[in-house]
Scaffold this motif. Sequence first.
Motif, mmCIF file in Angstrom:
data_model
loop_
_atom_site.group_PDB
_atom_site.id
_atom_site.type_symbol
_atom_site.label_atom_id
_atom_site.label_comp_id
_atom_site.label_asym_id
_atom_site.label_seq_id
_atom_site.Cartn_x
_atom_site.Cartn_y
_atom_site.Cartn_z
ATOM 1 N N GLY A 1 0.842 -1.185 0.000
ATOM 2 C CA GLY A 1 0.000 0.000 0.000
ATOM 3 C C GLY A 1 0.879 1.237 0.000
ATOM 4 O O GLY A 1 2.091 1.165 -0.238
ATOM 5 N N ARG A 2 0.266 2.374 0.282
ATOM 6 C CA ARG A 2 0.985 3.644 0.315
ATOM 7 C C ARG A 2 0.656 4.349 1.621
ATOM 8 O O ARG A 2 -0.514 4.436 1.991
ATOM 9 N N ILE A 3 1.691 4.823 2.294
ATOM 10 C CA ILE A 3 1.484 5.569 3.533
ATOM 11 C C ILE A 3 1.714 7.047 3.249
ATOM 12 O O ILE A 3 2.675 7.416 2.567
ATOM 13 N N ALA A 4 0.811 7.878 3.748
ATOM 14 C CA ALA A 4 0.904 9.330 3.583
ATOM 15 C C ALA A 4 1.094 9.947 4.967
ATOM 16 O O ALA A 4 0.379 9.603 5.911
ATOM 17 N N PHE A 5 2.064 10.832 5.065
ATOM 18 C CA PHE A 5 2.371 11.495 6.321
ATOM 19 C C PHE A 5 2.945 12.868 6.012
ATOM 20 O O PHE A 5 3.105 13.231 4.849
ATOM 21 N N THR A 6 3.242 13.635 7.041
ATOM 22 C CA THR A 6 3.789 14.971 6.859
ATOM 23 C C THR A 6 5.296 14.935 7.064
ATOM 24 O O THR A 6 5.781 14.398 8.049
ATOM 25 N N GLU A 7 5.997 15.515 6.093
ATOM 26 C CA GLU A 7 7.453 15.633 6.185
ATOM 27 C C GLU A 7 7.826 17.086 5.902
ATOM 28 O O GLU A 7 7.540 17.595 4.814
ATOM 29 N N HIS A 8 8.399 17.759 6.883
ATOM 30 C CA HIS A 8 8.748 19.181 6.762
ATOM 31 C C HIS A 8 7.531 20.006 6.334
ATOM 32 O O HIS A 8 7.609 20.839 5.426
ATOM 33 N N ALA A 9 6.401 19.747 6.961
ATOM 34 C CA ALA A 9 5.139 20.459 6.750
ATOM 35 C C ALA A 9 4.530 20.234 5.363
ATOM 36 O O ALA A 9 3.614 20.940 4.969
ATOM 37 N N LEU A 10 5.026 19.242 4.634
ATOM 38 C CA LEU A 10 4.494 18.918 3.316
ATOM 39 C C LEU A 10 4.049 17.461 3.292
ATOM 40 O O LEU A 10 4.588 16.627 4.011
ATOM 41 N N PRO A 11 3.074 17.137 2.432
ATOM 42 C CA PRO A 11 2.655 15.734 2.348
ATOM 43 C C PRO A 11 3.735 14.869 1.699
ATOM 44 O O PRO A 11 4.389 15.285 0.753
ATOM 45 N N ALA A 12 3.906 13.678 2.250
ATOM 46 C CA ALA A 12 4.850 12.703 1.709
ATOM 47 C C ALA A 12 4.127 11.369 1.607
ATOM 48 O O ALA A 12 3.329 11.021 2.482
ATOM 49 N N ILE A 13 4.398 10.629 0.547
ATOM 50 C CA ILE A 13 3.760 9.327 0.326
ATOM 51 C C ILE A 13 4.852 8.338 -0.038
ATOM 52 O O ILE A 13 5.706 8.624 -0.875
ATOM 53 N N ARG A 14 4.800 7.162 0.597
ATOM 54 C CA ARG A 14 5.782 6.122 0.326
ATOM 55 C C ARG A 14 5.066 4.791 0.098
ATOM 56 O O ARG A 14 4.141 4.453 0.838
ATOM 57 N N PRO A 15 5.504 4.014 -0.878
ATOM 58 C CA PRO A 15 4.966 2.659 -1.017
ATOM 59 C C PRO A 15 5.635 1.754 0.026
ATOM 60 O O PRO A 15 6.842 1.851 0.252
ATOM 61 N N VAL A 16 4.841 0.931 0.676
ATOM 62 C CA VAL A 16 5.361 0.015 1.700
ATOM 63 C C VAL A 16 4.556 -1.282 1.671
ATOM 64 O O VAL A 16 3.441 -1.319 1.158
ATOM 65 N N ASN A 17 5.145 -2.332 2.237
ATOM 66 C CA ASN A 17 4.353 -3.540 2.431
ATOM 67 C C ASN A 17 3.875 -3.569 3.872
ATOM 68 O O ASN A 17 4.434 -2.905 4.737
ATOM 69 N N HIS A 18 2.820 -4.335 4.113
ATOM 70 C CA HIS A 18 2.175 -4.303 5.421
ATOM 71 C C HIS A 18 1.573 -5.658 5.774
ATOM 72 O O HIS A 18 1.424 -6.526 4.912
ATOM 73 N N ILE A 19 1.209 -5.781 7.032
ATOM 74 C CA ILE A 19 0.340 -6.854 7.495
ATOM 75 C C ILE A 19 -0.743 -6.206 8.356
ATOM 76 O O ILE A 19 -0.562 -5.078 8.831
#
Length: 160
Positions: A44-62
């Motif tokens: 999936g993709r995780i979205a979070f804030t990095e230096h007050a800007l949106p950041a999205i990273r692809p990651v695997n999960h359970i």
Amino acid sequence: MSDESPRRTDLITGTPPSAESGPRRMVPLDRAEALRLLSGVSVGRIAFTEHALPAIRPVNHILDHGDIVIRTHEGAALTAQAHRADTGTGVVVAYEADAIDPRTHLGWSVVVTGYAQVVTDPADLSRYRSLLHPWVFGSTDFAIRIRPDLVHGALLGPVD
């Protein structure tokens, strides 16, 4: 100038979309069904804030007892954010995964919003290391647990 619009092609197969790929209807899913679908995919993709800007990273999960768990490394921006969270609840993130057929455009999408925390319990961390194998090269000594607060899911189906 030609009146014909260029034909779109599928990015994976290079073929034009089928006639079946017309408008789609979105059917909302309840929380349980959305999480069930999410548990059936590993990326999936995780979205979070990095230096007050949106950041999205692809990651695997359970999924573990309704929580989403990912592994990460010490230098990752998300790890740093989760460590620095001012409250005991963690840092707000969104997590999205889907399974949409590239030819028919049928499938589903799930978006979860909640708080992410670094897993600190040694037994939990050891268990996650045995269950969740990173798909990128490098050391991933940390685990992040996301406790879903909001869960939105939708089936993408043909318009009747």
